[in-house]
Design a protein around this motif. Structure first.
Motif, PDB file in Angstrom:
ATOM      1  N   LEU A 191       0.764  -6.944   4.251  1.00  7.48           N
ATOM      2  CA  LEU A 191       1.903  -7.859   4.393  1.00  7.48           C
ATOM      3  C   LEU A 191       3.142  -7.129   4.903  1.00  7.48           C
ATOM      4  O   LEU A 191       3.827  -7.604   5.816  1.00  7.48           O
ATOM      5  N   LEU A 192       3.437  -5.998   4.292  1.00  6.41           N
ATOM      6  CA  LEU A 192       4.636  -5.263   4.680  1.00  6.41           C
ATOM      7  C   LEU A 192       4.516  -4.679   6.082  1.00  6.41           C
ATOM      8  O   LEU A 192       5.489  -4.684   6.843  1.00  6.41           O
ATOM      9  N   LEU A 193       3.352  -4.202   6.434  1.00  7.18           N
ATOM     10  CA  LEU A 193       3.169  -3.663   7.781  1.00  7.18           C
ATOM     11  C   LEU A 193       3.302  -4.759   8.830  1.00  7.18           C
ATOM     12  O   LEU A 193       3.899  -4.550   9.889  1.00  7.18           O
ATOM     13  N   GLN A 194       2.773  -5.941   8.531  1.00 14.35           N
ATOM     14  CA  GLN A 194       2.874  -7.067   9.467  1.00 14.35           C
ATOM     15  C   GLN A 194       4.309  -7.561   9.612  1.00 14.35           C
ATOM     16  O   GLN A 194       4.669  -8.125  10.627  1.00 14.35           O
ATOM     17  N   SER A 195       5.118  -7.335   8.595  1.00 21.28           N
ATOM     18  CA  SER A 195       6.501  -7.806   8.657  1.00 21.28           C
ATOM     19  C   SER A 195       7.341  -6.973   9.612  1.00 21.28           C
ATOM     20  O   SER A 195       8.423  -7.390  10.007  1.00 21.28           O
ATOM     21  N   GLY A 196       6.853  -5.792   9.978  1.00 25.84           N
ATOM     22  CA  GLY A 196       7.573  -4.945  10.916  1.00 25.84           C
ATOM     23  C   GLY A 196       8.720  -4.159  10.306  1.00 25.84           C
ATOM     24  O   GLY A 196       9.530  -3.589  11.033  1.00 25.84           O
ATOM     25  N   LEU A 197       8.795  -4.129   8.994  1.00 31.44           N
ATOM     26  CA  LEU A 197       9.856  -3.374   8.343  1.00 31.44           C
ATOM     27  C   LEU A 197       9.644  -1.886   8.598  1.00 31.44           C
ATOM     28  O   LEU A 197       8.548  -1.373   8.422  1.00 31.44           O
ATOM     29  N   ASP A 198      10.680  -1.221   9.025  1.00 33.91           N
ATOM     30  CA  ASP A 198      10.617   0.198   9.345  1.00 33.91           C
ATOM     31  C   ASP A 198      11.470   0.943   8.330  1.00 33.91           C
ATOM     32  O   ASP A 198      12.695   0.946   8.428  1.00 33.91           O
ATOM     33  N   ASP A 199      10.810   1.558   7.349  1.00 31.14           N
ATOM     34  CA  ASP A 199      11.558   2.203   6.277  1.00 31.14           C
ATOM     35  C   ASP A 199      10.789   3.410   5.753  1.00 31.14           C
ATOM     36  O   ASP A 199       9.607   3.309   5.424  1.00 31.14           O
ATOM     37  N   TRP A 200      11.480   4.533   5.653  1.00 29.71           N
ATOM     38  CA  TRP A 200      10.880   5.766   5.166  1.00 29.71           C
ATOM     39  C   TRP A 200      10.290   5.605   3.768  1.00 29.71           C
ATOM     40  O   TRP A 200       9.164   6.009   3.511  1.00 29.71           O
ATOM     41  N   LEU A 201      11.044   5.005   2.852  1.00 33.08           N
ATOM     42  CA  LEU A 201      10.592   4.886   1.467  1.00 33.08           C
ATOM     43  C   LEU A 201       9.342   4.009   1.364  1.00 33.08           C
ATOM     44  O   LEU A 201       8.379   4.374   0.686  1.00 33.08           O
ATOM     45  N   PHE A 202       9.331   2.873   2.051  1.00 29.41           N
ATOM     46  CA  PHE A 202       8.122   2.038   2.059  1.00 29.41           C
ATOM     47  C   PHE A 202       6.935   2.829   2.601  1.00 29.41           C
ATOM     48  O   PHE A 202       5.839   2.797   2.043  1.00 29.41           O
ATOM     49  N   ASP A 203       7.144   3.542   3.696  1.00 38.73           N
ATOM     50  CA  ASP A 203       6.045   4.288   4.312  1.00 38.73           C
ATOM     51  C   ASP A 203       5.484   5.343   3.369  1.00 38.73           C
ATOM     52  O   ASP A 203       4.268   5.499   3.256  1.00 38.73           O
ATOM     53  N   VAL A 204       6.365   6.089   2.702  1.00 42.21           N
ATOM     54  CA  VAL A 204       5.899   7.121   1.768  1.00 42.21           C
ATOM     55  C   VAL A 204       5.074   6.484   0.655  1.00 42.21           C
ATOM     56  O   VAL A 204       3.991   6.972   0.311  1.00 42.21           O
ATOM     57  N   LEU A 205       5.556   5.395   0.109  1.00 43.63           N
ATOM     58  CA  LEU A 205       4.849   4.738  -0.994  1.00 43.63           C
ATOM     59  C   LEU A 205       3.549   4.082  -0.527  1.00 43.63           C
ATOM     60  O   LEU A 205       2.517   4.199  -1.189  1.00 43.63           O
ATOM     61  N   LEU A 206       3.595   3.401   0.593  1.00 44.05           N
ATOM     62  CA  LEU A 206       2.407   2.695   1.076  1.00 44.05           C
ATOM     63  C   LEU A 206       1.298   3.642   1.519  1.00 44.05           C
ATOM     64  O   LEU A 206       0.125   3.289   1.495  1.00 44.05           O
ATOM     65  N   ASN A 207       1.665   4.844   1.911  1.00 40.09           N
ATOM     66  CA  ASN A 207       0.681   5.807   2.413  1.00 40.09           C
ATOM     67  C   ASN A 207       0.398   6.922   1.423  1.00 40.09           C
ATOM     68  O   ASN A 207      -0.106   7.970   1.797  1.00 40.09           O
ATOM     69  N   TYR A 208       0.685   6.673   0.150  1.00 35.97           N
ATOM     70  CA  TYR A 208       0.564   7.747  -0.828  1.00 35.97           C
ATOM     71  C   TYR A 208      -0.866   8.265  -0.976  1.00 35.97           C
ATOM     72  O   TYR A 208      -1.073   9.452  -1.209  1.00 35.97           O
ATOM     73  N   LYS A 209      -1.846   7.433  -0.804  1.00 31.84           N
ATOM     74  CA  LYS A 209      -3.230   7.900  -0.974  1.00 31.84           C
ATOM     75  C   LYS A 209      -3.657   8.791   0.187  1.00 31.84           C
ATOM     76  O   LYS A 209      -4.385   9.751  -0.005  1.00 31.84           O
ATOM     77  N   GLU A 210      -3.207   8.453   1.371  1.00 29.37           N
ATOM     78  CA  GLU A 210      -3.547   9.266   2.531  1.00 29.37           C
ATOM     79  C   GLU A 210      -2.731  10.551   2.566  1.00 29.37           C
ATOM     80  O   GLU A 210      -3.127  11.521   3.179  1.00 29.37           O
ATOM     81  N   GLN A 211      -1.581  10.531   1.936  1.00 28.68           N
ATOM     82  CA  GLN A 211      -0.632  11.649   1.944  1.00 28.68           C
ATOM     83  C   GLN A 211      -0.412  12.167   3.362  1.00 28.68           C
ATOM     84  O   GLN A 211      -0.333  13.363   3.605  1.00 28.68           O
ATOM     85  N   ASP A 212      -0.307  11.220   4.283  1.00 28.64           N
ATOM     86  CA  ASP A 212      -0.076  11.546   5.685  1.00 28.64           C
ATOM     87  C   ASP A 212       1.385  11.271   6.000  1.00 28.64           C
ATOM     88  O   ASP A 212       1.785  10.117   6.127  1.00 28.64           O
ATOM     89  N   LEU A 213       2.162  12.313   6.125  1.00 23.90           N
ATOM     90  CA  LEU A 213       3.580  12.144   6.414  1.00 23.90           C
ATOM     91  C   LEU A 213       3.860  12.138   7.918  1.00 23.90           C
ATOM     92  O   LEU A 213       5.007  12.083   8.332  1.00 23.90           O
ATOM     93  N   ASN A 214       2.809  12.162   8.730  1.00 16.00           N
ATOM     94  CA  ASN A 214       2.994  12.148  10.183  1.00 16.00           C
ATOM     95  C   ASN A 214       3.379  10.768  10.701  1.00 16.00           C
ATOM     96  O   ASN A 214       4.040  10.653  11.720  1.00 16.00           O
TER      97      ASN A 214
END
Length: 183
Positions: free
Chosen positions: A65-88
């Protein structure tokens, strides 16, 4: 509204296992009630999901849902990608830099992370959110107060596997959620 009830139940000391059940139900309903522009509620949903180790399929639904909304935010990205731990693939921008710059600084350094988090909780978190509807709700005659919790701080501490023992009694820090293990 149900997110507020969940937080109120946590604030009054309900068992974490019961909060997790409420969270599971809320995650099931979230696609029908979510609002992309409600940054704080989305941030709390993601953070609480991490803390309570929500089912991966349910968490991925919120992520989608959040990715489809197009929100561009560092904090969301860090939290949403925590399992992959991909900061790229993490945005460099914060939608709310005043509120969350210290968290970003904390994640991006290897030194004094607990000190930075403690400073954030003691000096910045509550005061930097004075524009939020929930700020000073403990003073409301409308009984709108349900607790003040920095779920995002706790989620980051859990992701980074920080030794947060000295934050155990820190105001706004849901220590027991950080240490919750789903059985």
């Amino acid at each position: 509204m149900k997110l507020g009830i969940l937080i109120a139940n946590y604030s009054k000391g309900e068992k974490i296992s019961q909060i997790k059940e409420q969270c599971d139900a809320l995650y099931d309903e979230w696609p029908n009630v979510w609002q992309p522009e409600d940054y704080i509620k989305n941030l709390w949903m993601i953070s609480i999901g991490i803390l309570l180790e929500i089912d991966e399929t349910k968490f991925d639904g919120i992520k989608k849902l959040l990715l489809q909304s197009g929100l561009d935010d560092w904090l969301f990205d860090v939290l949403l990608n925590y399992k992959e731990q991909d900061l790229n693939n993490i945005s460099s921008d914060l939608m709310f830099p005043k509120e969350y710059h210290t968290l970003k600084d904390m994640v991006n350094t290897n030194k004094n992370q607990i000190d930075l988090l403690k400073h954030y909780l003691q000096k910045e978190w509550y005061s930097n959110h004075k524009d939020c509807a929930w700020h000073e709700s403990h003073k409301s005659s409308q009984n709108t107060y349900y607790g003040y919790w920095s779920f995002e701080s706790a989620a980051i501490a859990k992701i980074l596997k920080l030794n947060d023992e000295e934050l155990k009694d820190q105001q706004y820090y849901p220590y027991d959620m950080v240490h919750f293990k789903d059985e």
